[in-house]
Design an enzyme around this catalytic site. Structure first.
Site, PDB file in Angstrom:
ATOM      1  N   HIS A  76     -28.589  14.509  10.486  1.00 13.57           N
ATOM      2  CA  HIS A  76     -28.857  15.107   9.165  1.00 13.57           C
ATOM      3  C   HIS A  76     -29.924  14.312   8.406  1.00 13.57           C
ATOM      4  O   HIS A  76     -29.702  13.823   7.305  1.00 13.57           O
ATOM      5  CB  HIS A  76     -27.564  15.183   8.346  1.00 13.57           C
ATOM      6  CG  HIS A  76     -27.596  16.302   7.341  1.00 13.57           C
ATOM      7  ND1 HIS A  76     -26.519  17.115   7.083  1.00 13.57           N
ATOM      8  CD2 HIS A  76     -28.583  16.760   6.527  1.00 13.57           C
ATOM      9  CE1 HIS A  76     -26.838  18.001   6.154  1.00 13.57           C
ATOM     10  NE2 HIS A  76     -28.099  17.800   5.804  1.00 13.57           N
ATOM     11  N   GLU A  92     -19.721  17.134  11.323  1.00 13.52           N
ATOM     12  CA  GLU A  92     -20.551  15.946  11.088  1.00 13.52           C
ATOM     13  C   GLU A  92     -19.972  14.980  10.065  1.00 13.52           C
ATOM     14  O   GLU A  92     -20.302  13.789  10.088  1.00 13.52           O
ATOM     15  CB  GLU A  92     -21.968  16.354  10.661  1.00 13.52           C
ATOM     16  CG  GLU A  92     -22.063  16.963   9.263  1.00 13.52           C
ATOM     17  CD  GLU A  92     -23.500  17.276   8.846  1.00 13.52           C
ATOM     18  OE1 GLU A  92     -24.245  17.865   9.653  1.00 13.52           O
ATOM     19  OE2 GLU A  92     -23.864  16.923   7.708  1.00 13.52           O
ATOM     20  N   ARG A 143     -27.058  24.152   8.556  1.00 11.24           N
ATOM     21  CA  ARG A 143     -25.682  23.668   8.389  1.00 11.24           C
ATOM     22  C   ARG A 143     -24.973  23.848   9.731  1.00 11.24           C
ATOM     23  O   ARG A 143     -25.137  24.871  10.397  1.00 11.24           O
ATOM     24  CB  ARG A 143     -24.924  24.444   7.304  1.00 11.24           C
ATOM     25  CG  ARG A 143     -25.272  24.052   5.880  1.00 11.24           C
ATOM     26  CD  ARG A 143     -24.810  22.627   5.509  1.00 11.24           C
ATOM     27  NE  ARG A 143     -25.188  22.260   4.155  1.00 11.24           N
ATOM     28  CZ  ARG A 143     -26.288  21.587   3.821  1.00 11.24           C
ATOM     29  NH1 ARG A 143     -27.134  21.198   4.744  1.00 11.24           N
ATOM     30  NH2 ARG A 143     -26.525  21.264   2.557  1.00 11.24           N
TER      31      ARG A 143
HETATM   32  P1  NAI Z   1     -33.212  29.151   0.311  1.00  5.84           P
HETATM   33  O1  NAI Z   1     -32.095  29.590  -0.546  1.00  5.84           O
HETATM   34  O2  NAI Z   1     -34.579  28.986  -0.292  1.00  5.84           O
HETATM   35  O3  NAI Z   1     -33.375  30.150   1.562  1.00  5.84           O
HETATM   36  C1  NAI Z   1     -32.300  30.648   2.304  1.00  5.84           C
HETATM   37  C2  NAI Z   1     -32.737  32.008   2.837  1.00  5.84           C
HETATM   38  O4  NAI Z   1     -31.702  32.470   3.711  1.00  5.84           O
HETATM   39  C3  NAI Z   1     -32.930  33.065   1.746  1.00  5.84           C
HETATM   40  O5  NAI Z   1     -34.181  33.691   1.876  1.00  5.84           O
HETATM   41  C4  NAI Z   1     -31.790  34.042   1.984  1.00  5.84           C
HETATM   42  O6  NAI Z   1     -32.159  35.368   1.673  1.00  5.84           O
HETATM   43  C5  NAI Z   1     -31.560  33.873   3.484  1.00  5.84           C
HETATM   44  N1  NAI Z   1     -30.271  34.349   3.928  1.00  5.84           N
HETATM   45  C6  NAI Z   1     -29.089  34.404   3.259  1.00  5.84           C
HETATM   46  N2  NAI Z   1     -28.125  34.968   4.027  1.00  5.84           N
HETATM   47  C7  NAI Z   1     -28.729  35.270   5.207  1.00  5.84           C
HETATM   48  C8  NAI Z   1     -28.273  35.873   6.400  1.00  5.84           C
HETATM   49  N3  NAI Z   1     -27.001  36.297   6.518  1.00  5.84           N
HETATM   50  N4  NAI Z   1     -29.142  36.011   7.430  1.00  5.84           N
HETATM   51  C9  NAI Z   1     -30.429  35.601   7.303  1.00  5.84           C
HETATM   52  N5  NAI Z   1     -30.933  35.039   6.184  1.00  5.84           N
HETATM   53  C10 NAI Z   1     -30.085  34.869   5.155  1.00  5.84           C
HETATM   54  O7  NAI Z   1     -32.727  27.794   0.986  1.00  5.84           O
HETATM   55  P2  NAI Z   1     -33.632  26.648   1.646  1.00  5.84           P
HETATM   56  O8  NAI Z   1     -34.015  25.667   0.611  1.00  5.84           O
HETATM   57  O9  NAI Z   1     -34.682  27.261   2.475  1.00  5.84           O
HETATM   58  O10 NAI Z   1     -32.547  25.911   2.578  1.00  5.84           O
HETATM   59  C11 NAI Z   1     -31.933  26.579   3.665  1.00  5.84           C
HETATM   60  C12 NAI Z   1     -30.774  25.742   4.144  1.00  5.84           C
HETATM   61  O11 NAI Z   1     -31.273  24.532   4.701  1.00  5.84           O
HETATM   62  C13 NAI Z   1     -29.810  25.261   3.035  1.00  5.84           C
HETATM   63  O12 NAI Z   1     -28.827  26.251   2.754  1.00  5.84           O
HETATM   64  C14 NAI Z   1     -29.203  24.042   3.640  1.00  5.84           C
HETATM   65  O13 NAI Z   1     -28.020  24.428   4.314  1.00  5.84           O
HETATM   66  C15 NAI Z   1     -30.238  23.575   4.664  1.00  5.84           C
HETATM   67  N6  NAI Z   1     -30.816  22.255   4.338  1.00  5.84           N
HETATM   68  C16 NAI Z   1     -30.793  21.271   5.290  1.00  5.84           C
HETATM   69  C17 NAI Z   1     -31.335  20.024   5.029  1.00  5.84           C
HETATM   70  C18 NAI Z   1     -31.354  18.925   6.044  1.00  5.84           C
HETATM   71  O14 NAI Z   1     -31.562  17.762   5.675  1.00  5.84           O
HETATM   72  N7  NAI Z   1     -31.182  19.199   7.315  1.00  5.84           N
HETATM   73  C19 NAI Z   1     -31.911  19.730   3.705  1.00  5.84           C
HETATM   74  C20 NAI Z   1     -31.943  20.856   2.803  1.00  5.84           C
HETATM   75  C21 NAI Z   1     -31.386  22.061   3.109  1.00  5.84           C
END
Ligand code: NAI
Length: 329
Positions: free
Chosen positions: A295, A263, A234
């Site tokens: 994105h 964005e 993000r």
């Molecule tokens: P997820 O929920 O499976 O993993 C997120 C991880 O970040 C978790 O393991 C959590 O413990 C960790 N986390 C939370 N707070 C943290 C902190 N302060 N420091 C370090 N780690 C922390 O989510 P997923 O599916 O892996 O997605 C991650 C992000 O990717 C989403 O939140 C979204 O913003 C982004 N995304 C981007 C896309 C794109 O098209 N560019 C598409 C899908 C998601």
């Protein structure tokens, strides 16, 4: 007795959304596709609908949600994983359910992250243009191996894990920082160690109050000179102005972005004939070592098909009054 179809209004609709959703739409759901982003002005379009389907840059603020409630909307179906754009408290107060697509293809985003890294490191975007003009000069195209490089992953959830698996295949030394997750796929380190040791840093954590501008001046100061930073998560995880300063001072050697804090003013639209007022974004585009995509990390056939299937299943569960598997509270 036949029941009335569930009326679902889509916001921020692109052509590919219509093609993908129409191909899987059941008869008991009717849709209207609005290209407008949802915000305080466009919210009136939701009148007469039972639910709305939104994407990453739709504005689901307290005011917008209150208006949705007044208009009779009972369901917000996000066709994305992130939900940082939704005021969940307001939705709860108004009895509006929020569902999302928690995982459609973590590999899609992880592979895009790798594509950005390899493009920047091997300069394939520059090589493509040179060869098109019969320029086969290699000067300026010197890259570096991923093998034996230290890659720091911030956030080891679904996407972070898929990314680590790919990197392990490259023979990279992967370290990660995640206060809530443990994994034996890589070595867990403190955020300070990650900043100090990484040649490449990839952000895969969600945007929360704790992670807003996690990459700021102080974080950048701790990093190795010439580090590569990649953000496919993000935009607001990064203080963009601090990154520009670090690029100018040569501290930041490479920057790859699939997301950008502002964005919503730019991405998912053809702005090629417009004057762009965002001077920070325009400054980013002037650096030879910055690569930006709009994105598109999620944008593979497999991921889009999964997004549609899960979104429609989420809506079906709501219609059937069943437990909502992918509810966000
Ligand atoms: P997820 O929920 O499976 O993993 C997120 C991880 O970040 C978790 O393991 C959590 O413990 C960790 N986390 C939370 N707070 C943290 C902190 N302060 N420091 C370090 N780690 C922390 O989510 P997923 O599916 O892996 O997605 C991650 C992000 O990717 C989403 O939140 C979204 O913003 C982004 N995304 C981007 C896309 C794109 O098209 N560019 C598409 C899908 C998601």
């Amino acid at each position: 007795m036949t029941t009335a179809p569930f009326r679902l209004a889509f916001f921020s609709t692109q052509k590919y959304d219509i093609t993908a959703f129409d191909s899987q739409l059941p008869k008991h759901i009717t849709t209207e596709y609005f290209s407008q982003q949802l915000n305080e002005t466009s919210v009136k379009l939701a009148e007469g609908f039972d639910g709305i389907c939104c994407f990453v840059n739709d504005v689901l603020s307290e005011d917008v949600i209150e208006r949705l409630h007044q208009l009779g909307v009972k369901l917000i179906a996000l066709r994305c994983a992130g939900f940082n754009n939704v005021d969940l408290k307001a939705a709860k107060n108004h009895g509006i359910k929020v569902v999302r697509v928690p995982a459609y293809s973590p590999e899609a985003v992880a592979e895009h992250c790798l594509a950005l890294i390899l493009t920047l490191s091997r300069k394939t975007h520059k090589a493509y243009n040179r060869v098109k003009e019969n320029n086969f000069d290699l000067n300026g195209l010197l890259g570096f191996n991923l093998h034996n490089k230290t890659v720091g992953v911030i956030g080891l959830g679904k996407i972070g894990t898929a990314f680590v698996k790919i990197l392990n295949g490259f023979g990279a030394n992967v370290i990660y920082f995640d206060p809530f997750t443990e994994s034996d796929l890589a070595q867990s380190v403190s955020i300070e160690t990650l900043y100090q040791q990484s040649d490449i840093i990839a952000l895969h954590c969600p945007l929360t109050n704790d992670t807003l501008h996690i990459i700021n001046e102080q974080a950048l100061e701790q990093m190795k000179p010439g580090v590569m930073l990649v953000n496919t998560s993000r935009g607001a995880l990064i203080d963009t102005q601090a990154c520009i300063n670090a690029l100018k001072s040569r501290k930041l050697g490479y920057l790859a972005l699939d997301v950008y804090e502002q964005e919503s003013e730019l991405f998912f639209k053809d702005m090629s004939c417009e004057i762009i007022d965002d001077d920070i974004f325009q400054r980013l585009l002037t650096f030879p070592n910055v690569l930006i995509t709009g994105h598109q990390g999620f944008f593979t056939k497999e991921a889009v098909s999964e997004i549609v299937a899960t979104t429609l299943n989420n809506v079906d569960e709501f219609i059937a009054n069943s437990p909502l598997t992918n509810e966000v509270k």
